[in-house]
Design a protein around this motif. Structure first.
Motif, short mmCIF file in Angstrom:
data_model
loop_
_atom_site.label_atom_id
_atom_site.label_comp_id
_atom_site.label_asym_id
_atom_site.label_seq_id
_atom_site.Cartn_x
_atom_site.Cartn_y
_atom_site.Cartn_z
N GLU A 78 0.83 -1.21 0.00
CA GLU A 78 0.00 0.00 0.00
C GLU A 78 0.86 1.26 0.00
N ALA A 79 1.93 1.22 0.78
CA ALA A 79 2.83 2.38 0.81
C ALA A 79 3.52 2.58 -0.54
N THR A 80 3.91 1.48 -1.17
CA THR A 80 4.54 1.57 -2.48
C THR A 80 3.55 2.07 -3.52
N GLU A 85 1.72 6.42 -7.02
CA GLU A 85 0.73 7.41 -7.44
C GLU A 85 1.28 8.83 -7.34
N LEU A 86 2.18 9.04 -6.39
CA LEU A 86 2.80 10.37 -6.25
C LEU A 86 4.00 10.55 -7.17
N GLY A 87 4.42 9.47 -7.81
CA GLY A 87 5.54 9.56 -8.74
C GLY A 87 6.87 9.29 -8.09
N ASP A 88 6.90 8.83 -6.83
CA ASP A 88 8.16 8.56 -6.14
C ASP A 88 8.66 7.13 -6.33
N ALA A 89 7.86 6.27 -6.92
CA ALA A 89 8.26 4.87 -7.13
C ALA A 89 7.95 4.49 -8.57
#
Length: 137
Positions: A78-80, A85-89
């Motif tokens: 869920e964190a990933t 979704e925020l573009g950090d992964a």
């Protein structure tokens, strides 16, 4: 006359007495064999119950650990997903987290199934029976 008449009766009883003693000894042998067989069966039953208790305890602990690990993997997935979704992964990171979460759920389900099987085996070792039934809609 009386002496000659009692002689064969006494001799016959002595011969029969030997047969009776032999039959008694044979009966004691059969009895001791039955007792030894019974003791052996009881010891096997005790061993099966002891093994079942150990197996059930261990499998429940493993199921609990696998469930905890699956929950942790789901939280990480869920964190990933939020990071993705925020573009950090990257999408690969997100997919790997989803796969790890699914594998964790499968491992938890397998551990729980093993726990159920060991519980059923313990119940059978205790002399119980288990009949699988299906739910009727």
């Amino acid at each position: 006359n009386r002496t000659w008449a009692d002689g064969p009766v006494v001799r016959l009883q002595l011969i029969n007495g030997g047969n009776l003693l032999a039959n008694l000894n044979r009966s004691w042998g059969v009895y001791e064999e039955a007792v030894a067989t019974y003791r052996s069966q009881v010891l096997v039953a005790f061993r099966e119950v002891a093994d079942g208790l150990v197996t059930t305890t261990l499998s429940r602990e493993q199921a609990g650990s696998a469930t905890t690990a699956a929950e942790a993997l789901a939280t990480a997935a869920e964190a990933t997903q939020r990071r993705y979704e925020l573009g950090d992964a990257s999408k690969i990171e997100w997919l790997e987290a989803q796969i790890a979460s699914a594998e964790g759920r499968v491992a938890a389900a397998q551990a729980q199934a093993a726990s159920y099987i060991s519980t059923i085996t313990l119940i059978q070792a205790l002399g119980g029976s288990f009949t699988a039934t299906t739910a009727q809609p």
